[in-house]
Write an enzyme that holds these catalytic residues in place. Structure first.
Site, PDB file in Angstrom:
ATOM      1  N   LYS A  53       0.847  -1.204   0.000  1.00  0.00           N
ATOM      2  CA  LYS A  53       0.000   0.000   0.000  1.00  0.00           C
ATOM      3  C   LYS A  53       0.881   1.252   0.000  1.00  0.00           C
ATOM      4  O   LYS A  53       0.611   2.216  -0.724  1.00  0.00           O
ATOM      5  CB  LYS A  53      -0.939  -0.009   1.223  1.00  0.00           C
ATOM      6  CG  LYS A  53      -2.062  -1.025   1.070  1.00  0.00           C
ATOM      7  CD  LYS A  53      -2.818  -1.352   2.342  1.00  0.00           C
ATOM      8  CE  LYS A  53      -3.800  -2.485   2.052  1.00  0.00           C
ATOM      9  NZ  LYS A  53      -4.587  -2.944   3.198  1.00  0.00           N
ATOM     10  N   GLN A  97      -5.147  -1.687   9.239  1.00  0.00           N
ATOM     11  CA  GLN A  97      -4.972  -3.016   8.662  1.00  0.00           C
ATOM     12  C   GLN A  97      -5.611  -4.074   9.569  1.00  0.00           C
ATOM     13  O   GLN A  97      -5.412  -4.075  10.779  1.00  0.00           O
ATOM     14  CB  GLN A  97      -3.461  -3.295   8.471  1.00  0.00           C
ATOM     15  CG  GLN A  97      -3.146  -4.585   7.738  1.00  0.00           C
ATOM     16  CD  GLN A  97      -3.656  -4.608   6.298  1.00  0.00           C
ATOM     17  OE1 GLN A  97      -3.731  -3.583   5.634  1.00  0.00           O
ATOM     18  NE2 GLN A  97      -4.040  -5.781   5.832  1.00  0.00           N
ATOM     19  N   ASP A 120     -11.368   2.269   3.217  1.00  0.00           N
ATOM     20  CA  ASP A 120     -11.688   0.835   3.124  1.00  0.00           C
ATOM     21  C   ASP A 120     -13.170   0.627   2.816  1.00  0.00           C
ATOM     22  O   ASP A 120     -13.578  -0.459   2.415  1.00  0.00           O
ATOM     23  CB  ASP A 120     -11.394   0.154   4.470  1.00  0.00           C
ATOM     24  CG  ASP A 120     -10.107  -0.647   4.461  1.00  0.00           C
ATOM     25  OD1 ASP A 120      -9.726  -1.148   3.394  1.00  0.00           O
ATOM     26  OD2 ASP A 120      -9.498  -0.759   5.541  1.00  0.00           O
TER      27      ASP A 120
HETATM   28  N1  GUN Z   1      -7.022  -7.215   5.646  1.00  0.00           N
HETATM   29  C1  GUN Z   1      -7.302  -7.993   4.578  1.00  0.00           C
HETATM   30  N2  GUN Z   1      -7.917  -7.275   3.612  1.00  0.00           N
HETATM   31  C2  GUN Z   1      -8.040  -6.023   4.088  1.00  0.00           C
HETATM   32  C3  GUN Z   1      -8.586  -4.821   3.551  1.00  0.00           C
HETATM   33  O1  GUN Z   1      -9.125  -4.763   2.429  1.00  0.00           O
HETATM   34  N3  GUN Z   1      -8.510  -3.723   4.360  1.00  0.00           N
HETATM   35  C4  GUN Z   1      -7.947  -3.762   5.612  1.00  0.00           C
HETATM   36  N4  GUN Z   1      -7.935  -2.636   6.323  1.00  0.00           N
HETATM   37  N5  GUN Z   1      -7.438  -4.862   6.132  1.00  0.00           N
HETATM   38  C5  GUN Z   1      -7.476  -5.978   5.378  1.00  0.00           C
END
Ligand code: GUN
Length: 294
Positions: A53, A97, A120
């Site tokens: 990211k 996350q 998200d």
């Molecule tokens: N963990 C696995 N996929 C995601 C996601 O799309 N967003 C976040 N914040 N955590 C994750």
């Protein structure tokens, strides 16, 4: 039939090039999209996601900062960090996350993020808007699946879409996205899960089959209709002593035999994976634009 491979790497590169141009144009107007990522603990998969990211943000010219907190950080400390990110105009998007350690409530943390900065799309307000068909940031992995379908010429409109898996991150929001009366959606959606007596009964009727249950190679060729479009969201680490790192990555689809029957298929890796980060970048750019117009 041998399936055409839908390359997430290629579609992601196309969208990221579009975003890079938009970020450059925004910067000329003094708007710099910024992403704040909160990572709690040292889970190797989470570290790897967060790293991509950060890298993706920088590549398109966005500002990014990852705030790393120890595994045993109290919940109220996490909320304080989010509060600072909510108030700081440098950040147009905030992401925590997941998963989080057990002593921290995912619901409390997600609800604490300002819905306007929730890139998200997990905040209850945004999920409510999604269900109602109102404009909102779309959750990144399901949005990436939709883009893969549309950009590979497989518009879901009028199609029988079967989603295997009902997670809050993928299955449920994907169903909500694809059932809307909207462009790139308008599908007849079925969500199959462990409560189904005969999963194959449903999967065999799919024009578009999405595997998102987190079980390695669980979708076998006998469960797939000839000519179906198959999207594999699974990323599973399967022990493999012949590999240096001790595991291999496997999707939720038994790839080779299913590719013999499908018309289109996404690989693992290089399918849905690169799309998730790409749609996060998209949401952050959109969020920066919306916040600048306030
Ligand atoms: N963990 C696995 N996929 C995601 C996601 O799309 N967003 C976040 N914040 N955590 C994750």
């Amino acid at each position: 039939m041998a399936a055409k491979v839908i390359s997430g790497n290629e579609v992601a590169a196309e969208i990221r090039a579009e975003l890079k141009t938009r970020v450059a144009e925004l910067k000329e107007k003094g708007i710099v999209p910024g992403l704040g990522v909160v990572l709690v603990g040292e889970d190797p998969a989470s570290i790897s996601y967060v790293t991509s990211k950060a890298k993706g943000s920088k590549e398109i010219g966005m500002f990014e900062e990852t705030i790393r907190l120890p595994e045993d950080v109290p919940e109220d400390e996490v909320l304080k960090v989010i509060d600072n990110l909510n108030k700081d105009p440098k950040y147009s998007g905030i992401l925590v996350q997941l998963p989080l350690p057990d002593h921290i409530s995912v619901e409390n943390v997600i609800s604490y993020i300002s819905p306007e900065k929730d890139v998200d799309g997990f905040h209850p307000v945004n999920l409510g808007k999604l269900l109602r068909g109102e404009p909102c940031p779309l959750p990144c992995t399901p949005h990436g699946v939709q883009q893969l379908l549309v950009r590979s010429g497989n518009d879901p409109s009028g199609k029988n879409v079967v989603i295997c898996g009902r997670s809050n991150i993928v299955g449920k929001p994907l169903a909500a996205i694809l059932m809307q009366k909207a462009e790139g959606a308008n599908a007849v959606v079925t969500v199959v899960h462990t409560g189904a007596i005969d999963i194959a009964y449903y999967t065999k009727q799919a024009d578009i089959l999405v595997a998102a249950m987190g079980r390695p190679e669980a979708i076998t060729a006998d469960m797939v209709r000839e000519g179906a479009v198959v999207v594999d969201v699974g990323v599973n680490r399967v022990p493999d002593s012949s590999r240096k790192r001790g595991y291999r990555l496997a999707g939720d689809v038994d790839y080779e035999p299913v590719a013999e029957k499908a018309s289109f298929i996404t690989p693992v890796p290089g399918g849905v994976g690169p799309m998730t980060v790409t749609m996060l970048l998209h949401n952050t750019v959109e969020s920066a634009i919306r916040l600048s117009e306030k």
